[in-house]
Design a protein around this motif. Structure first.
Motif, PDB file in Angstrom:
ATOM      1  N   VAL A 181       0.868  -1.172   0.000  1.00 12.28           N
ATOM      2  CA  VAL A 181       0.000   0.000   0.000  1.00 12.28           C
ATOM      3  C   VAL A 181       0.907   1.225   0.000  1.00 12.28           C
ATOM      4  O   VAL A 181       1.809   1.334   0.838  1.00 12.28           O
ATOM      5  N   TYR A 182       0.672   2.101  -0.940  1.00 10.61           N
ATOM      6  CA  TYR A 182       1.485   3.308  -1.082  1.00 10.61           C
ATOM      7  C   TYR A 182       0.724   4.493  -0.497  1.00 10.61           C
ATOM      8  O   TYR A 182      -0.450   4.730  -0.853  1.00 10.61           O
ATOM      9  N   TYR A 183       1.402   5.237   0.364  1.00 15.20           N
ATOM     10  CA  TYR A 183       0.795   6.370   1.056  1.00 15.20           C
ATOM     11  C   TYR A 183       1.492   7.668   0.652  1.00 15.20           C
ATOM     12  O   TYR A 183       2.724   7.748   0.660  1.00 15.20           O
ATOM     13  N   CYS A 184       0.693   8.655   0.339  1.00 14.52           N
ATOM     14  CA  CYS A 184       1.223   9.991   0.103  1.00 14.52           C
ATOM     15  C   CYS A 184       1.405  10.694   1.441  1.00 14.52           C
ATOM     16  O   CYS A 184       0.579  10.532   2.358  1.00 14.52           O
ATOM     17  N   ASN A 185       2.470  11.459   1.541  1.00  5.30           N
ATOM     18  CA  ASN A 185       2.778  12.190   2.774  1.00  5.30           C
ATOM     19  C   ASN A 185       3.078  13.646   2.458  1.00  5.30           C
ATOM     20  O   ASN A 185       3.725  13.951   1.450  1.00  5.30           O
ATOM     21  N   ALA A 186       2.596  14.523   3.321  1.00  2.00           N
ATOM     22  CA  ALA A 186       2.964  15.936   3.261  1.00  2.00           C
ATOM     23  C   ALA A 186       3.524  16.321   4.620  1.00  2.00           C
ATOM     24  O   ALA A 186       2.966  15.949   5.658  1.00  2.00           O
ATOM     25  N   TRP A 187       4.617  17.056   4.600  1.00  3.73           N
ATOM     26  CA  TRP A 187       5.323  17.424   5.833  1.00  3.73           C
ATOM     27  C   TRP A 187       5.349  18.936   5.958  1.00  3.73           C
ATOM     28  O   TRP A 187       5.771  19.635   5.020  1.00  3.73           O
ATOM     29  N   THR A 188       4.866  19.432   7.130  1.00  2.68           N
ATOM     30  CA  THR A 188       4.680  20.876   7.247  1.00  2.68           C
ATOM     31  C   THR A 188       5.495  21.607   8.313  1.00  2.68           C
ATOM     32  O   THR A 188       5.473  22.845   8.268  1.00  2.68           O
ATOM     33  N   PRO A 189       6.126  21.043   9.308  1.00  4.82           N
ATOM     34  CA  PRO A 189       6.585  19.673   9.556  1.00  4.82           C
ATOM     35  C   PRO A 189       5.641  18.702  10.259  1.00  4.82           C
ATOM     36  O   PRO A 189       6.074  17.613  10.635  1.00  4.82           O
ATOM     37  N   TYR A 190       4.413  19.014  10.436  1.00  5.64           N
ATOM     38  CA  TYR A 190       3.494  17.985  10.897  1.00  5.64           C
ATOM     39  C   TYR A 190       3.238  17.023   9.734  1.00  5.64           C
ATOM     40  O   TYR A 190       3.186  17.445   8.590  1.00  5.64           O
ATOM     41  N   ASP A 191       3.094  15.749  10.035  1.00  2.00           N
ATOM     42  CA  ASP A 191       2.881  14.746   8.997  1.00  2.00           C
ATOM     43  C   ASP A 191       1.394  14.588   8.683  1.00  2.00           C
ATOM     44  O   ASP A 191       0.584  14.346   9.569  1.00  2.00           O
ATOM     45  N   TYR A 192       1.074  14.710   7.404  1.00  2.00           N
ATOM     46  CA  TYR A 192      -0.261  14.398   6.913  1.00  2.00           C
ATOM     47  C   TYR A 192      -0.152  13.213   5.967  1.00  2.00           C
ATOM     48  O   TYR A 192       0.837  13.090   5.229  1.00  2.00           O
ATOM     49  N   TRP A 193      -1.178  12.358   5.984  1.00  2.00           N
ATOM     50  CA  TRP A 193      -1.149  11.138   5.188  1.00  2.00           C
ATOM     51  C   TRP A 193      -2.414  10.998   4.350  1.00  2.00           C
ATOM     52  O   TRP A 193      -3.507  11.376   4.779  1.00  2.00           O
ATOM     53  N   GLY A 194      -2.234  10.434   3.164  1.00  2.00           N
ATOM     54  CA  GLY A 194      -3.375  10.060   2.363  1.00  2.00           C
ATOM     55  C   GLY A 194      -3.939   8.733   2.833  1.00  2.00           C
ATOM     56  O   GLY A 194      -3.429   8.115   3.769  1.00  2.00           O
ATOM     57  N   GLN A 195      -4.988   8.288   2.157  1.00  2.00           N
ATOM     58  CA  GLN A 195      -5.687   7.074   2.583  1.00  2.00           C
ATOM     59  C   GLN A 195      -4.976   5.806   2.104  1.00  2.00           C
ATOM     60  O   GLN A 195      -5.266   4.717   2.600  1.00  2.00           O
ATOM     61  N   GLY A 196      -4.050   5.950   1.191  1.00  2.00           N
ATOM     62  CA  GLY A 196      -3.305   4.795   0.682  1.00  2.00           C
ATOM     63  C   GLY A 196      -3.917   4.243  -0.586  1.00  2.00           C
ATOM     64  O   GLY A 196      -5.144   4.271  -0.775  1.00  2.00           O
TER      65      GLY A 196
END
Length: 114
Positions: free
Chosen positions: A92-107
């Motif tokens: 399962v591949y997950y998208c990540n955004a760093w703000t520096p808080y981590d946000y994740w997609g649903q996969g």
């Protein structure tokens, strides 16, 4: 808050290609880097590829030379072009955004199998 929506996963034969997309919305101005991680059954989540707001990239050792991360700033979208796929890329591949808080997609599931 940052929202991430992934697309592009599926079933592909060994040696094939897939392109994953991740569209970001919300507080996109706060994003410092975006990337892709993956998690296979029974294994820890690992870095696949990452791109910073300045355009620097880094890749996991197992995908170097086969995968390419890129971004379209106008669309707030990050792409992962995956070539020469192997069965061990199944995860399962997950998208990540760093703000520096981590946000994740649903996969999104990627399965490499004949």
């Amino acid at each position: 808050q940052v929202q991430l929506v992934e697309s592009g996963g599926g079933l592909v034969q060994p040696g094939g290609s897939l392109r994953l997309s991740c569209a970001a919305s919300g507080s996109i101005f706060s994003i410092r880097a975006m990337g892709w991680y993956r998690q296979a059954p029974g294994k820890q989540r690992e870095l696949v590829a990452r791109i910073t707001s300045g355009g620097s990239t880094n890749y996991g050792d197992s995908v170097k030379g086969r995968f390419t991360i890129s971004r379209d700033g106008a669309k707030n979208t990050v792409y992962l072009q995956m070539n020469s796929l192997k069965p061990e890329d199944t995860a399962v591949y997950y998208c990540n955004a760093w703000t520096p808080y981590d946000y994740w997609g649903q996969g999104t599931q990627v399965t490499v199998s004949s």
